[in-house]
Design a protein around this motif. Structure first.
Motif, short mmCIF file in Angstrom:
data_model
loop_
_atom_site.label_atom_id
_atom_site.label_comp_id
_atom_site.label_asym_id
_atom_site.label_seq_id
_atom_site.Cartn_x
_atom_site.Cartn_y
_atom_site.Cartn_z
N MET A 1 0.85 -1.20 0.00
CA MET A 1 0.00 0.00 0.00
C MET A 1 0.89 1.25 0.00
O MET A 1 1.82 1.36 0.80
CB MET A 1 -0.91 0.02 1.24
CG MET A 1 -1.95 1.14 1.20
SD MET A 1 -2.92 1.26 2.73
CE MET A 1 -3.82 -0.28 2.70
N GLN A 2 0.61 2.19 -0.91
CA GLN A 2 1.39 3.42 -0.99
C GLN A 2 1.15 4.28 0.25
O GLN A 2 0.11 4.18 0.91
CB GLN A 2 1.02 4.20 -2.25
CG GLN A 2 1.40 3.49 -3.54
CD GLN A 2 1.02 4.30 -4.77
OE1 GLN A 2 0.34 5.32 -4.65
NE2 GLN A 2 1.44 3.84 -5.92
N GLN A 3 2.13 5.16 0.53
CA GLN A 3 2.07 5.94 1.77
C GLN A 3 0.82 6.82 1.84
O GLN A 3 0.17 6.91 2.88
CB GLN A 3 3.34 6.79 1.88
CG GLN A 3 3.49 7.42 3.26
CD GLN A 3 4.83 8.10 3.42
OE1 GLN A 3 5.61 8.19 2.48
NE2 GLN A 3 5.12 8.59 4.61
N LYS A 4 0.47 7.46 0.72
CA LYS A 4 -0.70 8.33 0.70
C LYS A 4 -1.97 7.54 0.94
O LYS A 4 -2.86 7.96 1.69
CB LYS A 4 -0.77 9.06 -0.64
CG LYS A 4 -1.85 10.13 -0.70
CD LYS A 4 -1.79 10.89 -2.02
CE LYS A 4 -2.87 11.97 -2.05
NZ LYS A 4 -2.85 12.71 -3.35
N GLN A 5 -2.06 6.37 0.29
CA GLN A 5 -3.23 5.51 0.49
C GLN A 5 -3.30 5.01 1.93
O GLN A 5 -4.39 4.92 2.51
CB GLN A 5 -3.16 4.31 -0.46
CG GLN A 5 -3.45 4.64 -1.92
CD GLN A 5 -3.32 3.39 -2.80
OE1 GLN A 5 -2.37 2.63 -2.68
NE2 GLN A 5 -4.29 3.19 -3.67
N ALA A 6 -2.13 4.67 2.48
CA ALA A 6 -2.08 4.17 3.85
C ALA A 6 -2.57 5.22 4.84
O ALA A 6 -3.33 4.92 5.77
CB ALA A 6 -0.66 3.73 4.20
N ARG A 7 -2.16 6.48 4.62
CA ARG A 7 -2.60 7.56 5.52
C ARG A 7 -4.11 7.74 5.43
O ARG A 7 -4.78 7.94 6.45
CB ARG A 7 -1.88 8.86 5.17
CG ARG A 7 -0.45 8.93 5.70
CD ARG A 7 0.04 10.37 5.74
NE ARG A 7 0.05 10.99 4.42
CZ ARG A 7 1.09 11.02 3.61
NH1 ARG A 7 2.22 10.46 3.99
NH2 ARG A 7 1.02 11.61 2.44
N TYR B 1 -2.46 -4.69 5.69
CA TYR B 1 -1.06 -4.63 6.14
C TYR B 1 -0.40 -6.00 6.33
O TYR B 1 0.82 -6.05 6.55
CB TYR B 1 -0.97 -3.83 7.44
CG TYR B 1 -1.23 -2.36 7.25
CD1 TYR B 1 -0.32 -1.55 6.58
CD2 TYR B 1 -2.40 -1.78 7.73
CE1 TYR B 1 -0.57 -0.19 6.40
CE2 TYR B 1 -2.65 -0.42 7.55
CZ TYR B 1 -1.73 0.36 6.89
OH TYR B 1 -1.98 1.70 6.71
#
Length: 405
Positions: free
Chosen positions: A1-7, A221
């Motif tokens: 999962m990309q960082q922006k998507q994760a946030r 995750y």
């Protein structure tokens, strides 16, 4: 999962869990907590955050300990404890959440009835009709689909947080700072803290959403699920602690214990009491709005949790699954909510003697038992926090005995 998507993913769950917790409990917590005055609430602040964070994290760890990746909490209980004990655990899981659904039915009916009578100065319809209409609207909302309703609920949480903060700030000119000079006796303080524990547990409870939340975390995750759930629940618990306790402090500084006792006797929330008490149009009309928002954002998560528990119970005891069983589950929940809302039992008595203690059993005792029984959870043991949760759970459970006698 990309960082922006994760946030974005993490933020959506923080808001969802916040919305599940902020419901009827927060609307009645100032009444019980404030009966002992300002310093009692200060004392409660010491235990609130560790109670909320450690308990929900342990329950999430328990769900994540399942071998099957898509196992909800009812399946996890059977996997670890066997069919017989699993049935009892599923039964308790259902009854830990089900009373909250009944409480929301009573709370929203009383809020609208009081608003119509006191602010709009119109005679409300017959209570059975009013309860039926309101609960029908809440349950029918699920027809749009749970995913859509969860998005709507998340969208409602933003205005709820803002309005809750603004309302707490707006009450500051009404604060009676001389209440800071009133100190309860040691015995009286302990007694009030003890009797407030079930309401405190109920007010900060978002366990009905933990099962779905944990499954979602595992899918997103994978091997990092345990560490990620800890981080997300820490932020959720801190957000709850800041906003809810500021709201409680702001409320109790505006009224004295005798007035809170009057609100308890009327079986109305603190917001409905404020709407009646203050000669302020903004409070009169915004307070019921906050109550409606709080109940609506919390109801969906509790209803889904109660349905999950009852469906698991029906499947285990009767071997019934499928559309007919689901229709029966929905019918039972809907009809019982309407009838209890019509009967109008004391919300605080309901929380103190049923809702809070059973939640404590599922939120404190079960995860701690699992922590020392299941090998996969043993690395997460912590003697200090585990002892704290067990002691708190046993104290809250003893409220049932106190209520009976």
């Amino acid at each position: 999962m990309q960082q922006k998507q994760a946030r974005a993913f993490d933020r959506s769950w923080i808001l969802s869990l916040f919305g599940v917790a902020v419901g009827a409990g927060i609307l009645f917590l100032p009444i019980n907590a404030g009966l002992g005055g300002f310093w009692i609430v200060v004392l409660l602040c010491v235990i609130v955050f560790p109670m909320v964070f450690f308990a929900h994290r342990a329950l999430s760890y328990f769900v994540l300990s399942a071998k099957e990746p898509n196992a909800d909490i009812t399946h996890v209980v059977r996997e670890h404890f066997g069919e017989n004990l699993g049935k009892w655990m599923t039964f308790l899981y259902f009854f830990a959440i089900y009373p909250a659904c009944l409480i929301y039915g009573v709370g929203i009916t009383n809020t609208l009835e009081n608003f119509m009578r006191m602010q709009l100065h119109v005679q409300p319809p017959h209570r059975l009709l009013l309860a039926w209409g309101l609960i029908t609207l809440m349950v029918l909302a699920l027809i749009f689909g749970e995913k859509i309703m969860l998005k709507i609920t998340q969208a409602l949480v933003y205005p709820l947080i803002i309005i809750l903060a603004l309302f707490s700030l707006y009450l500051i000119p009404y604060w009676k700072l001389d209440m800071l000079l009133i100190f309860p006796s040691f015995n009286n303080a302990l007694g009030i803290v003890y009797t407030t524990l079930p309401v405190l547990v109920f007010a900060f409870d978002y366990s009905p959403a933990i099962s779905n939340y944990s499954l979602s975390i595992r899918r997103a995750y994978g091997a990092q699920a345990f560490s990620k759930t800890s981080a997300i629940l820490w932020r959720t618990s801190m957000l709850l602690f800041i906003f809810v306790m500021f709201f409680v402090f702001s409320c109790i500084l505006c009224v004295d214990p005798a007035q809170l006792q009057a609100a308890k006797a009327q079986n109305i929330s603190i917001l409905s009491y404020f709407a009646d008490k203050f000669n302020d149009p903004l409070i009169a009309y915004s307070a019921p709005l906050i109550a409606f928002l709080a109940i609506m954002t919390s109801f969906l998560g509790h209803y889904i949790g109660a349905r999950e528990g009852l469906s698991g119970l029906v499947a285990q005891l009767l071997g019934k699954q499928g559309k007919r069983a689901q229709a029966g589950v929905h019918g039972f929940l809907y009809l019982s909510m309407v009838l209890v809302a019509y009967a109008n039992p004391s919300v605080l008595d309901f929380i103190e003697n049923l809702g809070g203690p059973i939640i404590a059993l599922m939120l404190f005792i079960l995860p701690m038992y699992a922590m020392y029984k299941i090998p996969a959870l043993q690395p997460f043991q912590n003697k200090i926090s585990d002892t704290f949760l067990i002691a708190l759970g046993l104290l809250t459970l003893s409220a049932v005995v106190r209520g009976l006698f």
